[in-house]
Design a protein around this motif. Sequence first.
Motif, PDB file in Angstrom:
ATOM      1  N   ARG A 163       8.359  14.574  20.662  1.00  0.00           N
ATOM      2  CA  ARG A 163       9.306  14.570  19.558  1.00  0.00           C
ATOM      3  C   ARG A 163       8.580  14.706  18.225  1.00  0.00           C
ATOM      4  O   ARG A 163       7.402  14.426  18.129  1.00  0.00           O
ATOM      5  CB  ARG A 163      10.164  13.313  19.567  1.00  0.00           C
ATOM      6  N   THR A 164       9.326  15.161  17.223  1.00  0.00           N
ATOM      7  CA  THR A 164       8.815  15.190  15.862  1.00  0.00           C
ATOM      8  C   THR A 164       9.575  14.127  15.097  1.00  0.00           C
ATOM      9  O   THR A 164      10.804  14.037  15.188  1.00  0.00           O
ATOM     10  CB  THR A 164       9.023  16.569  15.213  1.00  0.00           C
ATOM     11  N   VAL A 165       8.842  13.286  14.369  1.00  0.00           N
ATOM     12  CA  VAL A 165       9.471  12.166  13.668  1.00  0.00           C
ATOM     13  C   VAL A 165       8.949  12.062  12.251  1.00  0.00           C
ATOM     14  O   VAL A 165       7.780  12.325  11.977  1.00  0.00           O
ATOM     15  CB  VAL A 165       9.223  10.830  14.401  1.00  0.00           C
ATOM     16  N   ALA A 166       9.840  11.662  11.362  1.00  0.00           N
ATOM     17  CA  ALA A 166       9.458  11.358   9.990  1.00  0.00           C
ATOM     18  C   ALA A 166       8.893   9.941   9.964  1.00  0.00           C
ATOM     19  O   ALA A 166       9.197   9.123  10.836  1.00  0.00           O
ATOM     20  CB  ALA A 166      10.667  11.471   9.076  1.00  0.00           C
ATOM     21  N   VAL A 167       8.064   9.656   8.973  1.00  0.00           N
ATOM     22  CA  VAL A 167       7.448   8.334   8.841  1.00  0.00           C
ATOM     23  C   VAL A 167       7.940   7.700   7.547  1.00  0.00           C
ATOM     24  O   VAL A 167       7.976   8.351   6.503  1.00  0.00           O
ATOM     25  CB  VAL A 167       5.908   8.462   8.831  1.00  0.00           C
ATOM     26  N   ASP A 168       8.330   6.398   7.626  1.00  0.00           N
ATOM     27  CA  ASP A 168       8.819   5.713   6.425  1.00  0.00           C
ATOM     28  C   ASP A 168       7.651   5.216   5.572  1.00  0.00           C
ATOM     29  O   ASP A 168       6.485   5.435   5.903  1.00  0.00           O
ATOM     30  CB  ASP A 168       9.781   4.579   6.802  1.00  0.00           C
ATOM     31  N   ALA A 169       7.958   4.542   4.473  1.00  0.00           N
ATOM     32  CA  ALA A 169       6.942   4.080   3.529  1.00  0.00           C
ATOM     33  C   ALA A 169       5.999   3.053   4.141  1.00  0.00           C
ATOM     34  O   ALA A 169       4.872   2.878   3.675  1.00  0.00           O
ATOM     35  CB  ALA A 169       7.618   3.483   2.300  1.00  0.00           C
ATOM     36  N   GLU A 170       6.424   2.372   5.188  1.00  0.00           N
ATOM     37  CA  GLU A 170       5.589   1.363   5.838  1.00  0.00           C
ATOM     38  C   GLU A 170       4.783   1.942   6.995  1.00  0.00           C
ATOM     39  O   GLU A 170       4.135   1.208   7.728  1.00  0.00           O
ATOM     40  CB  GLU A 170       6.448   0.201   6.312  1.00  0.00           C
ATOM     41  N   GLY A 171       4.839   3.256   7.177  1.00  0.00           N
ATOM     42  CA  GLY A 171       4.053   3.913   8.210  1.00  0.00           C
ATOM     43  C   GLY A 171       4.650   3.828   9.600  1.00  0.00           C
ATOM     44  O   GLY A 171       3.934   3.922  10.586  1.00  0.00           O
ATOM     45  N   ARG A 172       5.972   3.648   9.693  1.00  0.00           N
ATOM     46  CA  ARG A 172       6.638   3.580  10.996  1.00  0.00           C
ATOM     47  C   ARG A 172       7.461   4.838  11.205  1.00  0.00           C
ATOM     48  O   ARG A 172       8.123   5.330  10.290  1.00  0.00           O
ATOM     49  CB  ARG A 172       7.557   2.361  11.060  1.00  0.00           C
ATOM     50  N   PRO A 173       7.460   5.374  12.440  1.00  0.00           N
ATOM     51  CA  PRO A 173       8.288   6.554  12.719  1.00  0.00           C
ATOM     52  C   PRO A 173       9.769   6.204  12.661  1.00  0.00           C
ATOM     53  O   PRO A 173      10.158   5.043  12.829  1.00  0.00           O
ATOM     54  CB  PRO A 173       7.876   6.971  14.126  1.00  0.00           C
ATOM     55  N   ALA A 179     -13.581  -4.577   9.432  1.00  0.00           N
ATOM     56  CA  ALA A 179     -14.574  -5.246   8.595  1.00  0.00           C
ATOM     57  C   ALA A 179     -15.700  -4.283   8.227  1.00  0.00           C
ATOM     58  O   ALA A 179     -16.204  -4.295   7.106  1.00  0.00           O
ATOM     59  CB  ALA A 179     -15.136  -6.458   9.321  1.00  0.00           C
ATOM     60  N   GLU A 180     -16.073  -3.424   9.166  1.00  0.00           N
ATOM     61  CA  GLU A 180     -17.152  -2.467   8.928  1.00  0.00           C
ATOM     62  C   GLU A 180     -16.749  -1.393   7.924  1.00  0.00           C
ATOM     63  O   GLU A 180     -17.513  -1.017   7.058  1.00  0.00           O
ATOM     64  CB  GLU A 180     -17.537  -1.817  10.251  1.00  0.00           C
ATOM     65  N   THR A 181     -15.512  -0.898   8.045  1.00  0.00           N
ATOM     66  CA  THR A 181     -15.071   0.199   7.184  1.00  0.00           C
ATOM     67  C   THR A 181     -14.341  -0.282   5.942  1.00  0.00           C
ATOM     68  O   THR A 181     -14.087   0.502   5.043  1.00  0.00           O
ATOM     69  CB  THR A 181     -14.126   1.152   7.944  1.00  0.00           C
ATOM     70  N   GLY A 182     -13.983  -1.569   5.899  1.00  0.00           N
ATOM     71  CA  GLY A 182     -13.226  -2.079   4.766  1.00  0.00           C
ATOM     72  C   GLY A 182     -11.816  -1.541   4.735  1.00  0.00           C
ATOM     73  O   GLY A 182     -11.197  -1.447   3.697  1.00  0.00           O
ATOM     74  N   ASP A 183     -11.265  -1.178   5.879  1.00  0.00           N
ATOM     75  CA  ASP A 183      -9.928  -0.588   5.985  1.00  0.00           C
ATOM     76  C   ASP A 183      -8.866  -1.669   5.856  1.00  0.00           C
ATOM     77  O   ASP A 183      -8.627  -2.405   6.786  1.00  0.00           O
ATOM     78  CB  ASP A 183      -9.788   0.138   7.324  1.00  0.00           C
ATOM     79  N   GLU A 184      -8.248  -1.756   4.693  1.00  0.00           N
ATOM     80  CA  GLU A 184      -7.211  -2.760   4.472  1.00  0.00           C
ATOM     81  C   GLU A 184      -5.813  -2.162   4.498  1.00  0.00           C
ATOM     82  O   GLU A 184      -4.845  -2.856   4.677  1.00  0.00           O
ATOM     83  CB  GLU A 184      -7.434  -3.450   3.120  1.00  0.00           C
ATOM     84  N   ASP A 185      -5.688  -0.852   4.288  1.00  0.00           N
ATOM     85  CA  ASP A 185      -4.379  -0.214   4.254  1.00  0.00           C
ATOM     86  C   ASP A 185      -3.959   0.178   5.659  1.00  0.00           C
ATOM     87  O   ASP A 185      -4.336   1.210   6.166  1.00  0.00           O
ATOM     88  CB  ASP A 185      -4.408   1.025   3.345  1.00  0.00           C
ATOM     89  N   ARG A 186      -3.120  -0.659   6.299  1.00  0.00           N
ATOM     90  CA  ARG A 186      -2.695  -0.409   7.671  1.00  0.00           C
ATOM     91  C   ARG A 186      -1.414   0.416   7.720  1.00  0.00           C
ATOM     92  O   ARG A 186      -0.859   0.614   8.780  1.00  0.00           O
ATOM     93  CB  ARG A 186      -2.486  -1.736   8.402  1.00  0.00           C
ATOM     94  N   THR A 187      -0.918   0.903   6.567  1.00  0.00           N
ATOM     95  CA  THR A 187       0.287   1.731   6.580  1.00  0.00           C
ATOM     96  C   THR A 187      -0.048   3.210   6.528  1.00  0.00           C
ATOM     97  O   THR A 187       0.827   4.042   6.700  1.00  0.00           O
ATOM     98  CB  THR A 187       1.209   1.394   5.390  1.00  0.00           C
ATOM     99  N   ALA A 188      -1.306   3.547   6.293  1.00  0.00           N
ATOM    100  CA  ALA A 188      -1.695   4.948   6.178  1.00  0.00           C
ATOM    101  C   ALA A 188      -1.789   5.588   7.562  1.00  0.00           C
ATOM    102  O   ALA A 188      -2.328   5.014   8.487  1.00  0.00           O
ATOM    103  CB  ALA A 188      -3.029   5.062   5.459  1.00  0.00           C
ATOM    104  N   ILE A 189      -1.237   6.786   7.677  1.00  0.00           N
ATOM    105  CA  ILE A 189      -1.311   7.557   8.914  1.00  0.00           C
ATOM    106  C   ILE A 189      -2.445   8.573   8.750  1.00  0.00           C
ATOM    107  O   ILE A 189      -2.476   9.317   7.770  1.00  0.00           O
ATOM    108  CB  ILE A 189       0.019   8.300   9.187  1.00  0.00           C
ATOM    109  N   PRO A 190      -3.384   8.612   9.697  1.00  0.00           N
ATOM    110  CA  PRO A 190      -4.485   9.579   9.580  1.00  0.00           C
ATOM    111  C   PRO A 190      -3.977  11.017   9.494  1.00  0.00           C
ATOM    112  O   PRO A 190      -2.987  11.383  10.131  1.00  0.00           O
ATOM    113  CB  PRO A 190      -5.276   9.370  10.871  1.00  0.00           C
TER     114      PRO A 190
END
Length: 101
Positions: A66-76, A33-44
Motif C-alpha cells: 500500500r501507499t500511505v501518507a504520513v502525519d506530523a508525528e510520523g505515523r502512516p 546514544a551513539e548517533t544522538g538521534d532524538e527525533d523519533r518522528t522523522a522518516i528516513p
Amino acid sequence: MSDRLERLLRAKFREAGRQYARARDAYREGRDAETGDEDRTAIPTAIPRDDDGRLRIVCRREADRRTVAVDAEGRPACFEAGHPDCEGCVEDLHDGIVETW
C-alpha cells in the motif's frame, strides 16, 4: 496437544518474546546514544515513495502492498493505536527497516 505441553510452549514463547524485546531496546538505546538521534518522528528518506510523496510499504496487519501518507508525528494514515502490528510498523518506519516495494 496436552495442556501441560501447551503451557510449556506458551511460557517458552513468551520468554523468547521478552528476550527479543530487551535486546531490541538495548540495541536502539545504544544506537541512539551513539548517533544522538532524538527525533523519533522523522522518516528516513531512503524509504521509497510514490509521485505524491506517500510511502510505499507492505502492511504488517493485512500483508498487502500500500501507499500511505504520513502525519506530523510520523505515523502512516492506516495506523491504529494499540495494535501491535501497527506499533511495530511505526518503530520500523523510524528505524528505516520497514518492508517496502
